[in-house]
Scaffold this active site. Structure first.
Site, PDB file in Angstrom:
ATOM      1  CD1 TRP A  79      -2.560  -1.618  -0.087  1.00  0.00           C
ATOM      2  CD2 TRP A  79      -3.050  -1.287   2.032  1.00  0.00           C
ATOM      3  NE1 TRP A  79      -3.787  -2.403   0.406  1.00  0.00           N
ATOM      4  CE2 TRP A  79      -4.183  -2.085   1.742  1.00  0.00           C
ATOM      5  CE3 TRP A  79      -3.242  -0.583   3.520  1.00  0.00           C
ATOM      6  CZ2 TRP A  79      -5.063  -2.457   2.263  1.00  0.00           C
ATOM      7  CZ3 TRP A  79      -4.347  -0.956   4.149  1.00  0.00           C
ATOM      8  CH2 TRP A  79      -5.388  -1.982   3.636  1.00  0.00           C
TER       9      TRP A  79
ATOM     10  CG  HIS B 269       9.879  -0.810  -2.615  1.00  0.00           C
ATOM     11  ND1 HIS B 269      10.019   0.603  -3.535  1.00  0.00           N
ATOM     12  CD2 HIS B 269       8.977  -1.530  -2.949  1.00  0.00           C
ATOM     13  CE1 HIS B 269       9.074   0.512  -4.030  1.00  0.00           C
ATOM     14  NE2 HIS B 269       8.569  -0.737  -4.117  1.00  0.00           N
TER      15      HIS B 269
ATOM     16  CD  GLU C   5       8.468  -4.287  -6.263  1.00  0.00           C
ATOM     17  OE1 GLU C   5       7.503  -4.480  -6.615  1.00  0.00           O
ATOM     18  OE2 GLU C   5       9.153  -3.336  -5.989  1.00  0.00           O
TER      19      GLU C   5
ATOM     20  N   GLY D  27       0.150   0.038  -6.783  1.00  0.00           N
ATOM     21  CA  GLY D  27      -0.970   1.021  -7.304  1.00  0.00           C
ATOM     22  C   GLY D  27      -2.243   0.108  -7.228  1.00  0.00           C
TER      23      GLY D  27
HETATM   24  P1  PGA Z   1       3.254  -0.686  -8.748  1.00  0.00           P
HETATM   25  O1  PGA Z   1       4.435  -0.663  -7.722  1.00  0.00           O
HETATM   26  O2  PGA Z   1       2.332  -1.954  -8.678  1.00  0.00           O
HETATM   27  O3  PGA Z   1       2.421   0.582  -8.476  1.00  0.00           O
HETATM   28  O4  PGA Z   1       3.868  -0.463  -9.986  1.00  0.00           O
HETATM   29  C1  PGA Z   1       5.129  -1.964  -7.177  1.00  0.00           C
HETATM   30  C2  PGA Z   1       5.783  -1.959  -6.166  1.00  0.00           C
HETATM   31  O5  PGA Z   1       6.360  -0.634  -6.251  1.00  0.00           O
HETATM   32  O6  PGA Z   1       5.988  -2.453  -5.118  1.00  0.00           O
END
Ligand code: PGA
Length: 219
Positions: free
Chosen positions: A10, A96, A145, A204
Site C-alpha cells: 500500500w 524497495h 521489481e 498501485g
Molecule cells: P506498482 O508498484 O504496482 O504501483 O507498479 C509496485 C511496487 O512498487 O511494489
C-alpha cells in the site's frame, strides 16, 4: 499447483478509516484459494487496525510491514524495530527501490535490516532491481521489481521477468521469486503462469479492493 504469493504494497497510503473501507469491500469479494498466500503490507500506523479486522472477520490474509529498523530496540528515535513489527505482522518488505532512492538505503544498511528482521522471526520479502542487485543471506522471498516498471503502467515482459527470476534462483538459492511493477488484474496471470515466478508484489492496483480481488482471482 504451485504456491503463489500475492503481496499488496500500500506504500504511504490510507488512513485507518480508508483501510476499514477497503476491507469492507474485499471481505465480500474474497474467495480464498488454498495455493494463494495473500499478504497485506500497510503503513506501520495501520498494522493494529488491519490485524484486528483480519482476525475479527477471519480473513485469509497475512500482514506485512514495508520497512524495519536496522537496529535492535533502544535509543533510535523514530525507528520501528522488528520486535515491534512482530506483534502485528509476519512479513516485512526490505530494500524497495523507493527506499533506496529517497532514503539512501545502502546494501550495508539493508543487510542489517535483514539480520534484525530474521532475528525477530519475520519473513523477509527482499526487493531487487535486477539480477545483479546484492541479496543478503537468509532472505526468504525475493521480489524482482525493475525501476522502469514501478508505477509506470509499463510492466517488464513476462518472459524477461521469468528469466531474471530463474537467474536469481540459480545464483542465490532462493526458493521464491515474485515479480512487481505495474501488475494489474489484466496481466497478473501472464506472470504467475511462468515457471520461475511465484507471485506478485502489487503497488498501485492493490489500493482498490475490487481490482485487488480480481488480481487474486486471476493470478
Ligand atoms: P506498482 O508498484 O504496482 O504501483 O507498479 C509496485 C511496487 O512498487 O511494489
Amino acid at each position: 499447483m504451485k504456491q503463489l504469493f500475492i503481496v499488496a504494497n500500500w506504500k504511504s497510503n490510507k488512513t485507518s478509516l480508508e483501510a476499514k473501507e477497503w476491507f469492507d469491500t474485499i471481505s465480500h469479494l474474497q474467495n480464498p484459494i488454498s495455493n494463494k498466500q495473500i499478504i497485506i503490507c500497510s503503513s506501520f500506523t495501520l498494522l493494529q487496525t488491519v490485524q484486528s479486522i483480519t482476525k475479527q472477520r477471519q480473513l485469509p490474509f497475512e500482514l506485512g510491514a514495508q520497512d524495519t529498523s536496522p537496529f535492535d530496540k533502544g535509543a533510535y528515535t523514530g525507528e520501528i524495530n522488528g520486535i515491534q513489527i512482530k506483534e502485528f505482522a509476519s512479513h516485512v518488505i526490505i530494500g524497495h527501490s523507493e527506499r533506496r532512492k529517497n532514503f539512501h538505503e545502502t546494501d550495508d544498511v539493508l543487510q542489517k535490516k535483514v539480520e534484525q528482521a530474521k532475528k525477530c522471526g519475520l519473513t523477509v520479502i527482499f526487493c531487487v532491481q535486477d539480477e545483479t542487485t546484492a541479496i543478503p543471506d537468509n532472505v526468504d522471498i525475493v521480489a524482482y521489481e525493475p525501476i522502469f516498471a514501478i508505477g509506470s503502467g509499463k510492466p517488464d515482459t513476462p518472459e524477461n521477468a521469468n528469466e531474471v527470476a530463474q537467474k536469481i534462483k540459480e545464483n542465490k538459492s532462493i526458493q521464491y521469486v515474485l515479480y512487481g511493477g505495474s501488475v494489474g488484474s489484466e496481466n497478473v496471470h501472464s506472470f504467475t503462469m511462468l515457471e520461475h515466478i511465484d507471485g506478485v508484489l502489487v503497488g498501485g492496483a492493490s489500493l482498490d479492493p475490487e481490482e485487488f480481488a480480481k488480481i487474486i482471482d486471476n493470478a
